[in-house]
Design an enzyme around this catalytic site. Structure first.
Site, PDB file in Angstrom:
ATOM      1  N   PHE A  61      10.117  16.643  59.231  1.00 28.47           N
ATOM      2  CA  PHE A  61       9.244  17.119  60.302  1.00 28.47           C
ATOM      3  C   PHE A  61       8.071  17.867  59.701  1.00 28.47           C
ATOM      4  O   PHE A  61       8.238  18.847  58.978  1.00 28.47           O
ATOM      5  CB  PHE A  61      10.008  18.028  61.261  1.00 28.47           C
ATOM      6  CG  PHE A  61       9.148  18.586  62.375  1.00 28.47           C
ATOM      7  CD1 PHE A  61       8.664  17.756  63.374  1.00 28.47           C
ATOM      8  CD2 PHE A  61       8.815  19.941  62.418  1.00 28.47           C
ATOM      9  CE1 PHE A  61       7.871  18.257  64.410  1.00 28.47           C
ATOM     10  CE2 PHE A  61       8.032  20.457  63.441  1.00 28.47           C
ATOM     11  CZ  PHE A  61       7.554  19.609  64.433  1.00 28.47           C
ATOM     12  N   TYR A  63       4.357  19.889  60.257  1.00 27.23           N
ATOM     13  CA  TYR A  63       3.617  20.667  61.249  1.00 27.23           C
ATOM     14  C   TYR A  63       2.302  21.187  60.692  1.00 27.23           C
ATOM     15  O   TYR A  63       1.473  21.709  61.434  1.00 27.23           O
ATOM     16  CB  TYR A  63       4.459  21.854  61.729  1.00 27.23           C
ATOM     17  CG  TYR A  63       4.997  22.704  60.601  1.00 27.23           C
ATOM     18  CD1 TYR A  63       4.233  23.712  60.025  1.00 27.23           C
ATOM     19  CD2 TYR A  63       6.273  22.472  60.091  1.00 27.23           C
ATOM     20  CE1 TYR A  63       4.721  24.469  58.973  1.00 27.23           C
ATOM     21  CE2 TYR A  63       6.770  23.223  59.044  1.00 27.23           C
ATOM     22  CZ  TYR A  63       5.997  24.220  58.482  1.00 27.23           C
ATOM     23  OH  TYR A  63       6.480  24.964  57.435  1.00 27.23           O
ATOM     24  N   GLY A  64       2.095  21.080  59.369  1.00 30.58           N
ATOM     25  CA  GLY A  64       0.890  21.600  58.729  1.00 30.58           C
ATOM     26  C   GLY A  64       0.334  20.621  57.720  1.00 30.58           C
ATOM     27  O   GLY A  64      -0.011  19.490  58.050  1.00 30.58           O
ATOM     28  N   SER A  65       0.295  21.034  56.463  1.00 31.00           N
ATOM     29  CA  SER A  65      -0.343  20.204  55.435  1.00 31.00           C
ATOM     30  C   SER A  65       0.389  18.896  55.170  1.00 31.00           C
ATOM     31  O   SER A  65      -0.218  17.941  54.667  1.00 31.00           O
ATOM     32  CB  SER A  65      -0.484  20.995  54.133  1.00 31.00           C
ATOM     33  OG  SER A  65       0.783  21.334  53.608  1.00 31.00           O
ATOM     34  N   GLU A 138       6.998  22.426  48.673  1.00 28.96           N
ATOM     35  CA  GLU A 138       6.979  23.322  49.827  1.00 28.96           C
ATOM     36  C   GLU A 138       7.591  24.702  49.596  1.00 28.96           C
ATOM     37  O   GLU A 138       7.217  25.659  50.269  1.00 28.96           O
ATOM     38  CB  GLU A 138       7.705  22.657  50.999  1.00 28.96           C
ATOM     39  CG  GLU A 138       7.008  21.426  51.539  1.00 28.96           C
ATOM     40  CD  GLU A 138       5.651  21.757  52.137  1.00 28.96           C
ATOM     41  OE1 GLU A 138       5.571  22.667  52.974  1.00 28.96           O
ATOM     42  OE2 GLU A 138       4.666  21.118  51.731  1.00 28.96           O
TER      43      GLU A 138
END
Length: 237
Positions: A61, A63-65, A138
């Site tokens: 999932f 949501y950003g980069s 991450e």
């Protein structure tokens, strides 16, 4: 000056404004009292995560980069919603897009609300290697603040269990819930060896809009960041 558009409303933050604050700073390395994870630790962590995963396909999932720079192969992508979590600039950075002297903020998933993003289905082969590579990208220094967690996300084709990265509230880099004007002041000024925080915001908002995702808070922040940059003294390189 050409502007991006969001549901009929223009994005105030533009590539031209971002260029005014774009720069690269030396990498200061991990914070004192922290250390980098070893390859062996990432490999073992990846296997432990896969041991927790029920049988089925491997989903991530974003949501950003990871939406605008996934850096992994995927076979399918779907719009998805994670309930119980929201996208927030709650992750404090003293490297990557910030420095010790001028820390940045990065997005993470924080508790509460819901978050619209993109779910990616990864290829079936070498799951351990794929997850380990994702962890390397991450997860921040040890002890980590941006940590992996299996979430149930809803897609147009039903529920899937996906790997996501969430903010650990006990983490050293957890910034908590900050007022949006304070977030904007930071993002308009901070930069590190990966570039500026403003560039990160611009790329993220643009990618979300391209996927048909309108994040009200991010839209407000980009407007504030644009005003902050416009008010900064001209830089003479």
């Amino acid at each position: 000056m050409r502007k991006q558009h969001s549901k009929g409303r223009p994005l105030r933050l533009t590539a031209e404004l971002v260029a005014r604050v774009e720069r690269l700073e030396p990498d200061p390395g991990p914070e004192p009292g922290t250390s980098e994870h070893s390859d062996a630790e990432f490999t073992a962590w990846a296997q432990a995560l896969l041991d927790e995963q029920p049988a089925g396909e491997l989903w991530v999932f974003a949501y950003g980069s990871l939406i605008w720079s996934p850096e992994f192969a995927f076979e399918e992508s779907r719009r998805a919603i994670a309930h119980g979590w929201h996208r927030a600039f709650c992750f404090r950075l003293t490297r990557w897009r910030g420095t010790r002297e001028l820390p940045a903020l990065m997005l993470a998933l924080d508790r509460g609300g819901s978050c619209s993003g993109v779910a990616y289905r990864l290829p079936a082969g070498d799951r351990a290697g794929q997850v380990a590579q994702l962890l390397r990208r991450e997860v921040d220094a040890k002890p980590a603040t941006n940590v992996p967690r299996w979430l149930q996300v809803r897609t147009s084709a039903g529920l899937v269990r996906a790997l996501a990265f969430v903010a650990a509230p006990y983490g050293l880099a957890y910034a908590g819930r900050l007022p949006l004007p304070q977030v904007a002041r930071v993002l308009a000024r901070a930069a590190g060896h990966w570039g500026s925080a403003a560039q990160y915001l611009f790329n993220t908002v643009t990618a979300l809009e391209q996927h048909g995702i309108h994040d009200r808070n991010l839209h407000a922040i980009q407007r504030m960041v644009a005003a902050e940059i416009a008010a900064l003294p001209a830089r003479h390189d």
